[in-house]
Design a protein around this motif. Structure first.
Motif, PDB file in Angstrom:
ATOM      1  N   GLN A   1       0.829  -1.182   0.000  1.00 53.97           N
ATOM      2  CA  GLN A   1       0.000   0.000   0.000  1.00 53.97           C
ATOM      3  C   GLN A   1       0.869   1.239   0.000  1.00 53.97           C
ATOM      4  O   GLN A   1       1.936   1.272   0.598  1.00 53.97           O
ATOM      5  N   VAL A   2       0.408   2.262  -0.688  1.00 56.46           N
ATOM      6  CA  VAL A   2       1.058   3.570  -0.692  1.00 56.46           C
ATOM      7  C   VAL A   2       0.001   4.595  -0.299  1.00 56.46           C
ATOM      8  O   VAL A   2      -1.101   4.606  -0.855  1.00 56.46           O
ATOM      9  N   GLN A   3       0.325   5.413   0.672  1.00 55.18           N
ATOM     10  CA  GLN A   3      -0.564   6.491   1.067  1.00 55.18           C
ATOM     11  C   GLN A   3      -0.004   7.807   0.525  1.00 55.18           C
ATOM     12  O   GLN A   3       1.190   8.080   0.642  1.00 55.18           O
ATOM     13  N   LEU A   4      -0.887   8.590  -0.064  1.00 55.86           N
ATOM     14  CA  LEU A   4      -0.472   9.847  -0.685  1.00 55.86           C
ATOM     15  C   LEU A   4      -1.263  11.007  -0.081  1.00 55.86           C
ATOM     16  O   LEU A   4      -2.489  10.917   0.039  1.00 55.86           O
ATOM     17  N   VAL A   5      -0.556  12.067   0.267  1.00 58.70           N
ATOM     18  CA  VAL A   5      -1.202  13.242   0.843  1.00 58.70           C
ATOM     19  C   VAL A   5      -0.715  14.481   0.118  1.00 58.70           C
ATOM     20  O   VAL A   5       0.486  14.803   0.158  1.00 58.70           O
ATOM     21  N   GLU A   6      -1.656  15.178  -0.539  1.00 58.86           N
ATOM     22  CA  GLU A   6      -1.321  16.399  -1.258  1.00 58.86           C
ATOM     23  C   GLU A   6      -1.420  17.611  -0.338  1.00 58.86           C
ATOM     24  O   GLU A   6      -2.203  17.625   0.613  1.00 58.86           O
ATOM     25  N   ALA A  23       3.181  13.949  -0.520  1.00 54.47           N
ATOM     26  CA  ALA A  23       4.030  13.135   0.339  1.00 54.47           C
ATOM     27  C   ALA A  23       3.526  11.703   0.350  1.00 54.47           C
ATOM     28  O   ALA A  23       2.327  11.460   0.528  1.00 54.47           O
ATOM     29  N   ALA A  24       4.439  10.776   0.164  1.00 53.15           N
ATOM     30  CA  ALA A  24       4.088   9.360   0.099  1.00 53.15           C
ATOM     31  C   ALA A  24       4.623   8.605   1.302  1.00 53.15           C
ATOM     32  O   ALA A  24       5.705   8.897   1.803  1.00 53.15           O
ATOM     33  N   SER A  25       3.869   7.632   1.736  1.00 50.57           N
ATOM     34  CA  SER A  25       4.331   6.725   2.793  1.00 50.57           C
ATOM     35  C   SER A  25       3.889   5.324   2.423  1.00 50.57           C
ATOM     36  O   SER A  25       3.032   5.124   1.566  1.00 50.57           O
ATOM     37  N   GLY A  26       4.482   4.366   3.057  1.00 49.81           N
ATOM     38  CA  GLY A  26       4.144   2.981   2.764  1.00 49.81           C
ATOM     39  C   GLY A  26       5.248   2.303   1.985  1.00 49.81           C
ATOM     40  O   GLY A  26       6.419   2.420   2.327  1.00 49.81           O
ATOM     41  N   ARG A  27       4.896   1.644   0.912  1.00 44.48           N
ATOM     42  CA  ARG A  27       5.873   0.892   0.145  1.00 44.48           C
ATOM     43  C   ARG A  27       6.842   1.824  -0.575  1.00 44.48           C
ATOM     44  O   ARG A  27       6.657   3.011  -0.626  1.00 44.48           O
ATOM     45  N   THR A  28       7.882   1.286  -1.128  1.00 41.10           N
ATOM     46  CA  THR A  28       8.993   2.055  -1.663  1.00 41.10           C
ATOM     47  C   THR A  28       8.528   3.064  -2.712  1.00 41.10           C
ATOM     48  O   THR A  28       8.130   2.698  -3.812  1.00 41.10           O
ATOM     49  N   ASP A  73      11.584  14.092  -5.268  1.00 42.44           N
ATOM     50  CA  ASP A  73      12.731  13.911  -4.383  1.00 42.44           C
ATOM     51  C   ASP A  73      12.527  12.567  -3.697  1.00 42.44           C
ATOM     52  O   ASP A  73      11.751  12.454  -2.741  1.00 42.44           O
ATOM     53  N   ASN A  74      13.200  11.555  -4.191  1.00 39.46           N
ATOM     54  CA  ASN A  74      12.992  10.212  -3.657  1.00 39.46           C
ATOM     55  C   ASN A  74      13.509  10.079  -2.217  1.00 39.46           C
ATOM     56  O   ASN A  74      13.020   9.240  -1.460  1.00 39.46           O
ATOM     57  N   ALA A  75      14.456  10.898  -1.849  1.00 42.03           N
ATOM     58  CA  ALA A  75      14.953  10.868  -0.468  1.00 42.03           C
ATOM     59  C   ALA A  75      13.895  11.377   0.504  1.00 42.03           C
ATOM     60  O   ALA A  75      13.891  10.999   1.680  1.00 42.03           O
ATOM     61  N   LYS A  76      13.011  12.234   0.021  1.00 46.50           N
ATOM     62  CA  LYS A  76      11.950  12.790   0.862  1.00 46.50           C
ATOM     63  C   LYS A  76      10.595  12.157   0.576  1.00 46.50           C
ATOM     64  O   LYS A  76       9.584  12.577   1.145  1.00 46.50           O
ATOM     65  N   ASN A  77      10.557  11.187  -0.308  1.00 47.53           N
ATOM     66  CA  ASN A  77       9.290  10.522  -0.664  1.00 47.53           C
ATOM     67  C   ASN A  77       8.233  11.539  -1.088  1.00 47.53           C
ATOM     68  O   ASN A  77       7.059  11.441  -0.688  1.00 47.53           O
ATOM     69  N   THR A  78       8.630  12.495  -1.887  1.00 48.08           N
ATOM     70  CA  THR A  78       7.734  13.581  -2.253  1.00 48.08           C
ATOM     71  C   THR A  78       7.838  13.898  -3.747  1.00 48.08           C
ATOM     72  O   THR A  78       8.934  13.896  -4.311  1.00 48.08           O
ATOM     73  N   CYS A  96      -2.596  13.654  -6.768  1.00 46.00           N
ATOM     74  CA  CYS A  96      -1.403  12.919  -7.168  1.00 46.00           C
ATOM     75  C   CYS A  96      -1.728  11.426  -7.151  1.00 46.00           C
ATOM     76  O   CYS A  96      -2.652  10.981  -6.448  1.00 46.00           O
ATOM     77  N   ALA A  97      -0.963  10.682  -7.929  1.00 45.48           N
ATOM     78  CA  ALA A  97      -1.208   9.259  -8.071  1.00 45.48           C
ATOM     79  C   ALA A  97       0.105   8.533  -8.283  1.00 45.48           C
ATOM     80  O   ALA A  97       1.061   9.099  -8.828  1.00 45.48           O
ATOM     81  N   ALA A  98       0.136   7.270  -7.860  1.00 52.28           N
ATOM     82  CA  ALA A  98       1.327   6.433  -7.995  1.00 52.28           C
ATOM     83  C   ALA A  98       0.982   5.183  -8.786  1.00 52.28           C
ATOM     84  O   ALA A  98      -0.084   4.583  -8.583  1.00 52.28           O
ATOM     85  N   GLY A  99       1.889   4.799  -9.681  1.00 49.54           N
ATOM     86  CA  GLY A  99       1.647   3.614 -10.488  1.00 49.54           C
ATOM     87  C   GLY A  99       2.936   3.051 -11.051  1.00 49.54           C
ATOM     88  O   GLY A  99       4.012   3.619 -10.845  1.00 49.54           O
ATOM     89  N   PRO A 100       2.843   1.956 -11.780  1.00 47.33           N
ATOM     90  CA  PRO A 100       4.040   1.271 -12.256  1.00 47.33           C
ATOM     91  C   PRO A 100       4.704   1.921 -13.464  1.00 47.33           C
ATOM     92  O   PRO A 100       5.852   1.590 -13.764  1.00 47.33           O
ATOM     93  N   MET A 101       3.985   2.814 -14.148  1.00 47.49           N
ATOM     94  CA  MET A 101       4.576   3.403 -15.336  1.00 47.49           C
ATOM     95  C   MET A 101       4.144   4.850 -15.513  1.00 47.49           C
ATOM     96  O   MET A 101       3.099   5.267 -15.048  1.00 47.49           O
ATOM     97  N   ASN A 102       4.990   5.564 -16.215  1.00 44.29           N
ATOM     98  CA  ASN A 102       4.822   6.981 -16.507  1.00 44.29           C
ATOM     99  C   ASN A 102       3.750   7.109 -17.587  1.00 44.29           C
ATOM    100  O   ASN A 102       4.010   6.889 -18.759  1.00 44.29           O
ATOM    101  N   SER A 103       2.523   7.435 -17.194  1.00 45.44           N
ATOM    102  CA  SER A 103       1.405   7.363 -18.127  1.00 45.44           C
ATOM    103  C   SER A 103       0.454   8.536 -17.952  1.00 45.44           C
ATOM    104  O   SER A 103       0.275   9.031 -16.850  1.00 45.44           O
ATOM    105  N   PRO A 104      -0.191   8.966 -19.043  1.00 45.22           N
ATOM    106  CA  PRO A 104      -1.227   9.997 -18.927  1.00 45.22           C
ATOM    107  C   PRO A 104      -2.605   9.414 -18.631  1.00 45.22           C
ATOM    108  O   PRO A 104      -3.591  10.154 -18.545  1.00 45.22           O
ATOM    109  N   LEU A 105      -2.692   8.111 -18.489  1.00 48.61           N
ATOM    110  CA  LEU A 105      -3.972   7.445 -18.336  1.00 48.61           C
ATOM    111  C   LEU A 105      -4.231   7.116 -16.868  1.00 48.61           C
ATOM    112  O   LEU A 105      -3.482   6.359 -16.252  1.00 48.61           O
TER     113      LEU A 105
END
Length: 122
Positions: A1-6, A23-28, A73-78, A96-105
């Motif tokens: 799980q990844v939690q995202l807070v804008e 800001a992201a928390s959870g998985r890498t 900034d991957n060091a800050k998970n942001t 904001c959204a997180a996914g496996p690939m750089n996509s406009p969809l």
């Protein structure tokens, strides 16, 4: 799980600037591509910008190209969205959204934040 807070939304006059943060928390965090989308009242959610897991590849909607910049900034998970030369038509809730690939969809993204309101007055 990844939690995202804008954060970083607000009211700004046309021509002004805002910087959104997610800001992201959870998985890498660094293993995910990140995207920004927006939804205005009465309209469908639309793509704004995306960035690869390394930050080496970015992609923008034509409507924001040259005005908005996505970075991470991957060091800050942001991940950030710097928005310059804002227009009233940029008014929307930004997600904001997180996914496996750089996509406009949007279906390509697995995790979503709750959104932050951006209002641009004329």
């Amino acid at each position: 799980q990844v939690q995202l807070v804008e954060s970083g939304g607000g009211l700004v006059q046309a021509g002004g600037s805002l910087r959104l943060s997610c800001a992201a928390s959870g998985r890498t965090f660094s293993s995910y591509a990140m995207g920004w989308f927006r939804q205005a009242p009465g309209k469908e959610r639309e793509f704004v910008a995306a960035i690869s897991w390394s930050g080496g590849s970015t992609y923008y909607a034509d409507s924001v190209k040259g005005r908005f910049t996505i970075s991470r900034d991957n060091a800050k998970n942001t991940v950030y969205l710097q928005m310059n030369s804002l227009k009233p038509e940029d008014t929307a809730v930004y997600y904001c959204a997180a996914g496996p690939m750089n996509s406009p969809l949007s279906p390509e993204y697995d995790y979503w934040g709750q959104g932050t309101q951006v209002t641009v007055s004329s």
